[in-house]
Scaffold this motif. Structure first.
Motif, PDB file in Angstrom:
ATOM      1  N   GLN A   1       3.394  -1.756  10.160  1.00 15.32           N
ATOM      2  CA  GLN A   1       4.132  -0.551   9.764  1.00 15.32           C
ATOM      3  C   GLN A   1       4.738  -0.700   8.367  1.00 15.32           C
ATOM      4  O   GLN A   1       4.891   0.299   7.647  1.00 15.32           O
ATOM      5  CB  GLN A   1       5.214  -0.248  10.796  1.00 15.32           C
ATOM      6  N   THR A   2       5.073  -1.913   7.972  1.00 14.74           N
ATOM      7  CA  THR A   2       5.549  -2.147   6.609  1.00 14.74           C
ATOM      8  C   THR A   2       4.442  -1.834   5.618  1.00 14.74           C
ATOM      9  O   THR A   2       4.631  -1.103   4.637  1.00 14.74           O
ATOM     10  CB  THR A   2       6.006  -3.602   6.422  1.00 14.74           C
ATOM     11  N   LEU A   3       3.278  -2.396   5.874  1.00 20.69           N
ATOM     12  CA  LEU A   3       2.143  -2.186   4.984  1.00 20.69           C
ATOM     13  C   LEU A   3       1.734  -0.716   4.965  1.00 20.69           C
ATOM     14  O   LEU A   3       1.448  -0.135   3.908  1.00 20.69           O
ATOM     15  CB  LEU A   3       0.982  -3.068   5.437  1.00 20.69           C
ATOM     16  N   GLN A   4       1.718  -0.093   6.144  1.00 16.91           N
ATOM     17  CA  GLN A   4       1.359   1.327   6.231  1.00 16.91           C
ATOM     18  C   GLN A   4       2.286   2.185   5.387  1.00 16.91           C
ATOM     19  O   GLN A   4       1.831   3.026   4.603  1.00 16.91           O
ATOM     20  CB  GLN A   4       1.425   1.793   7.682  1.00 16.91           C
ATOM     21  N   MET A   5       3.596   1.995   5.536  1.00 17.58           N
ATOM     22  CA  MET A   5       4.541   2.847   4.822  1.00 17.58           C
ATOM     23  C   MET A   5       4.518   2.575   3.320  1.00 17.58           C
ATOM     24  O   MET A   5       4.674   3.493   2.508  1.00 17.58           O
ATOM     25  CB  MET A   5       5.946   2.659   5.385  1.00 17.58           C
ATOM     26  N   GLU A   6       4.296   1.328   2.940  1.00 15.34           N
ATOM     27  CA  GLU A   6       4.192   0.996   1.521  1.00 15.34           C
ATOM     28  C   GLU A   6       2.978   1.680   0.900  1.00 15.34           C
ATOM     29  O   GLU A   6       3.047   2.271  -0.187  1.00 15.34           O
ATOM     30  CB  GLU A   6       4.097  -0.524   1.363  1.00 15.34           C
ATOM     31  N   GLU A   7       1.870   1.625   1.615  1.00 10.38           N
ATOM     32  CA  GLU A   7       0.644   2.232   1.100  1.00 10.38           C
ATOM     33  C   GLU A   7       0.698   3.755   1.141  1.00 10.38           C
ATOM     34  O   GLU A   7       0.203   4.432   0.229  1.00 10.38           O
ATOM     35  CB  GLU A   7      -0.563   1.721   1.900  1.00 10.38           C
ATOM     36  N   MET A   8       1.299   4.301   2.179  1.00 16.02           N
ATOM     37  CA  MET A   8       1.425   5.754   2.243  1.00 16.02           C
ATOM     38  C   MET A   8       2.339   6.285   1.144  1.00 16.02           C
ATOM     39  O   MET A   8       2.122   7.381   0.610  1.00 16.02           O
ATOM     40  CB  MET A   8       1.909   6.183   3.623  1.00 16.02           C
ATOM     41  N   ALA A   9       3.355   5.521   0.799  1.00 19.19           N
ATOM     42  CA  ALA A   9       4.205   5.908  -0.326  1.00 19.19           C
ATOM     43  C   ALA A   9       3.384   5.968  -1.603  1.00 19.19           C
ATOM     44  O   ALA A   9       3.538   6.888  -2.421  1.00 19.19           O
ATOM     45  CB  ALA A   9       5.360   4.925  -0.472  1.00 19.19           C
ATOM     46  N   SER A  10       2.471   5.003  -1.790  1.00 14.40           N
ATOM     47  CA  SER A  10       1.605   5.003  -2.974  1.00 14.40           C
ATOM     48  C   SER A  10       0.664   6.203  -2.971  1.00 14.40           C
ATOM     49  O   SER A  10       0.366   6.786  -4.019  1.00 14.40           O
ATOM     50  CB  SER A  10       0.798   3.705  -3.034  1.00 14.40           C
TER      51      SER A  10
ATOM     52  N   SER B   1       6.295 -10.452  -4.684  1.00  9.06           N
ATOM     53  CA  SER B   1       7.632 -10.896  -5.079  1.00  9.06           C
ATOM     54  C   SER B   1       8.106 -10.249  -6.375  1.00  9.06           C
ATOM     55  O   SER B   1       9.196 -10.537  -6.849  1.00  9.06           O
ATOM     56  CB  SER B   1       7.639 -12.425  -5.245  1.00  9.06           C
ATOM     57  N   GLU B   2       7.273  -9.388  -6.948  1.00 14.49           N
ATOM     58  CA  GLU B   2       7.641  -8.752  -8.206  1.00 14.49           C
ATOM     59  C   GLU B   2       8.697  -7.669  -7.979  1.00 14.49           C
ATOM     60  O   GLU B   2       8.618  -6.916  -7.010  1.00 14.49           O
ATOM     61  CB  GLU B   2       6.404  -8.125  -8.858  1.00 14.49           C
ATOM     62  N   PRO B   3       9.692  -7.575  -8.852  1.00 11.53           N
ATOM     63  CA  PRO B   3      10.684  -6.502  -8.722  1.00 11.53           C
ATOM     64  C   PRO B   3      10.025  -5.140  -8.912  1.00 11.53           C
ATOM     65  O   PRO B   3       9.067  -5.003  -9.681  1.00 11.53           O
ATOM     66  CB  PRO B   3      11.689  -6.797  -9.834  1.00 11.53           C
ATOM     67  N   TYR B   4      10.528  -4.129  -8.205  1.00 12.90           N
ATOM     68  CA  TYR B   4       9.937  -2.793  -8.274  1.00 12.90           C
ATOM     69  C   TYR B   4      11.004  -1.802  -8.720  1.00 12.90           C
ATOM     70  O   TYR B   4      12.097  -1.752  -8.154  1.00 12.90           O
ATOM     71  CB  TYR B   4       9.387  -2.391  -6.911  1.00 12.90           C
ATOM     72  N   GLU B   5      10.667  -1.029  -9.726  1.00 16.82           N
ATOM     73  CA  GLU B   5      11.617  -0.051 -10.257  1.00 16.82           C
ATOM     74  C   GLU B   5      11.022   1.350 -10.300  1.00 16.82           C
ATOM     75  O   GLU B   5      11.562   2.238 -10.961  1.00 16.82           O
ATOM     76  CB  GLU B   5      12.065  -0.475 -11.659  1.00 16.82           C
ATOM     77  N   GLY B   6       9.914   1.554  -9.586  1.00 16.25           N
ATOM     78  CA  GLY B   6       9.255   2.853  -9.596  1.00 16.25           C
ATOM     79  C   GLY B   6       9.834   3.807  -8.567  1.00 16.25           C
ATOM     80  O   GLY B   6      10.865   3.535  -7.950  1.00 16.25           O
ATOM     81  N   PRO B   7       9.162   4.929  -8.347  1.00 13.26           N
ATOM     82  CA  PRO B   7       9.647   5.941  -7.393  1.00 13.26           C
ATOM     83  C   PRO B   7       9.610   5.428  -5.960  1.00 13.26           C
ATOM     84  O   PRO B   7       8.778   4.589  -5.610  1.00 13.26           O
ATOM     85  CB  PRO B   7       8.679   7.114  -7.597  1.00 13.26           C
ATOM     86  N   VAL B   8      10.514   5.933  -5.139  1.00 10.37           N
ATOM     87  CA  VAL B   8      10.625   5.525  -3.733  1.00 10.37           C
ATOM     88  C   VAL B   8      10.486   6.760  -2.852  1.00 10.37           C
ATOM     89  O   VAL B   8      11.112   7.795  -3.113  1.00 10.37           O
ATOM     90  CB  VAL B   8      11.971   4.824  -3.469  1.00 10.37           C
ATOM     91  N   LEU B   9       9.658   6.674  -1.834  1.00 12.88           N
ATOM     92  CA  LEU B   9       9.476   7.758  -0.881  1.00 12.88           C
ATOM     93  C   LEU B   9      10.613   7.720   0.129  1.00 12.88           C
ATOM     94  O   LEU B   9      10.788   6.747   0.854  1.00 12.88           O
ATOM     95  CB  LEU B   9       8.127   7.622  -0.166  1.00 12.88           C
ATOM     96  N   ARG B  10      11.371   8.799   0.181  1.00 17.96           N
ATOM     97  CA  ARG B  10      12.521   8.881   1.080  1.00 17.96           C
ATOM     98  C   ARG B  10      12.090   9.639   2.339  1.00 17.96           C
ATOM     99  O   ARG B  10      11.733  10.806   2.290  1.00 17.96           O
ATOM    100  CB  ARG B  10      13.674   9.569   0.373  1.00 17.96           C
ATOM    101  N   VAL B  11      12.126   8.934   3.468  1.00 22.15           N
ATOM    102  CA  VAL B  11      11.511   9.407   4.705  1.00 22.15           C
ATOM    103  C   VAL B  11      12.555   9.712   5.778  1.00 22.15           C
ATOM    104  O   VAL B  11      13.484   8.927   5.987  1.00 22.15           O
ATOM    105  CB  VAL B  11      10.529   8.349   5.255  1.00 22.15           C
TER     106      VAL B  11
ATOM    107  N   ILE C   1       1.243   9.175  -1.543  1.00 22.67           N
ATOM    108  CA  ILE C   1       2.017  10.394  -1.786  1.00 22.67           C
ATOM    109  C   ILE C   1       2.575  10.440  -3.207  1.00 22.67           C
ATOM    110  O   ILE C   1       2.512  11.470  -3.885  1.00 22.67           O
ATOM    111  CB  ILE C   1       3.150  10.522  -0.749  1.00 22.67           C
ATOM    112  N   LEU C   2       3.118   9.319  -3.662  1.00 19.39           N
ATOM    113  CA  LEU C   2       3.812   9.317  -4.947  1.00 19.39           C
ATOM    114  C   LEU C   2       2.899   9.097  -6.145  1.00 19.39           C
ATOM    115  O   LEU C   2       3.164   9.588  -7.239  1.00 19.39           O
ATOM    116  CB  LEU C   2       4.892   8.226  -4.940  1.00 19.39           C
ATOM    117  N   GLU C   3       1.803   8.334  -5.924  1.00 15.97           N
ATOM    118  CA  GLU C   3       0.960   7.939  -7.046  1.00 15.97           C
ATOM    119  C   GLU C   3      -0.467   8.467  -6.948  1.00 15.97           C
ATOM    120  O   GLU C   3      -1.272   8.242  -7.852  1.00 15.97           O
ATOM    121  CB  GLU C   3       0.920   6.411  -7.140  1.00 15.97           C
TER     122      GLU C   3
END
Length: 370
Positions: A321-330, A33-43, A332-334
């Motif tokens: 798929q939500t969890l997969q894409m969230e983790e894959m963004a991490s 529930s924490e707000p997120y202001e970091g980078p976003v993977l645009r797919v 790639i980005l982090e």
């Protein structure tokens, strides 16, 4: 039942008659529930069929990944997705011009969700366009294709990930954690049963040119991959047997049912079934000297159900798929390191095993893996 995805969806619905958290009825809860202001993977999603639609819907709950573009050979689908997902015209491509992605700074990655035979060329083209690539499994038709895909992404300095959604599923990860913690003791045996009765004989999954095989390339890869992450080792030999009861529906090169066995360096063995001719098969079983884990359904869209010798697995279900894409963004980005690898090398390992399974079916002999 017509396809693997319909099968996985059906067993999802069957599992959901069990008591669930209310939010599950309406999609995935947010990761936190924490707000997120970091980078976003645009797919950009390539292939706007049933599974592409599922991924797009699941991404609405992501914080670190968002749908930014589409690639499709069907103009009507592109228009529909543009309207539904507010995708600008400049982020829409077809299969002929998607190389132009190289000039689009608004897209970071391409998710290839097309028939198996198209993965190789599409992944390489996306990599040459300078975009990170997520590719549905199986990554390619064989290990040679897989090696070329991995190398192309290395040469382009982009990441290649494979859509192994189960590698992020909480109950699956708990079993892996228990195994790593020694809770099961020495691993002795794994069984993976993956199958359903496929319908429409004219679909691409029964076309060797597009699918590269039959049940093994579609549903059986879950058992191939699952054996590796459940046992925690890489197999060193393969034996396999193919059975076919309907040579009209399952033409030459399209497998109906395959039994295969894997041997591991520790002495552990696995016995697995991949079929397009039996329903109600979605079960993993892991046996060790001190305990066991059983999951059924084990790879459906969820909720996954499971138990071990210590009791029922109770981890919360989040849309895979939500969890997969969230983790894959991490990743790639982090540069995050997942518990179970999802990179191109992981996809290549499965392709080498699949090659060996088919070889053993044809020769009747055990095949060594190196």
């Amino acid at each position: 039942m017509r396809t693997r995805r319909e099968f996985l969806q059906k067993i999802t619905y069957s599992a959901m008659v069990l008591p669930l958290l209310p939010s599950w009825q309406f999609g995935s809860p947010h990761i936190d529930s924490e707000p997120y202001e970091g980078p976003v993977l645009r797919v950009a999603i390539m292939g706007l069929g049933g599974y592409g639609t599922r991924v797009a819907e699941a991404m609405k709950a992501c914080k670190k990944a968002k749908l930014a573009g589409v690639v499709s050979g069907t103009p009507a689908k592109v228009k529909e997705w543009q309207s539904k997902h507010q995708i600008p015209e400049k982020n829409c491509y077809n299969y002929e011009n998607f190389d132009d992605l190289k000039d689009n700074p608004d897209i970071d990655a391409v998710y290839v969700i097309t028939p198996n035979a198209l993965h190789h060329d599409q992944v390489i083209r996306a990599a040459k366009a300078g975009k990170h690539v997520i590719c549905e499994k199986p990554m390619g038709l064989n290990a040679k294709e897989g090696e070329e895909m991995v190398q192309a992404c290395k040469d382009a300095n982009v990441k290649l990930l494979v859509g192994y959604r189960m590698h992020f599923e909480p109950k699956t990860l708990e079993v892996v954690r228990m195994r790593q913690n020694g809770d099961f003791g020495k691993i002795l045996f794994f069984q993976g049963q993956c199958g359903f009765r496929i319908g429409d004989p004219n679909q691409w999954r029964l076309d060797k040119t597009l699918a590269g095989g039959g049940s093994l390339m579609d549903i059986g890869i879950y058992a191939v991959n699952g054996a590796r992450y459940m046992v925690g080792e890489e197999p060193i030999w393969v034996t396999a047997q193919e059975m076919k009861t309907d040579p009209v529906k399952f033409k030459e090169g399209v497998d109906e049912t395959i039994l295969f066995q894997l041997g591991f360096p520790s002495g552990a063995v696995s016995s697995c079934l991949s079929t397009y001719n039996m329903n109600h098969l979605d079960r993993f079983f892991l046996n060790g000297e001190k305990g066991f884990a059983e999951m059924q359904p084990s790879t459906g869209y969820g909720p996954i159900e499971g138990r071990t010798h210590k009791g029922k697995l109770t981890q919360q279900h989040i849309t895979h798929q939500t969890l997969q894409m969230e983790e894959m963004a991490s990743i790639i980005l982090e540069g995050k390191e997942p518990v179970i690898a999802v990179d191109g090398e992981e996809g290549l390992r499965d392709l080498k095993i699949i090659d060996a399974i088919y070889k053993s079916c044809h020769t009747g002999e055990s095949v060594k893996l190196v």
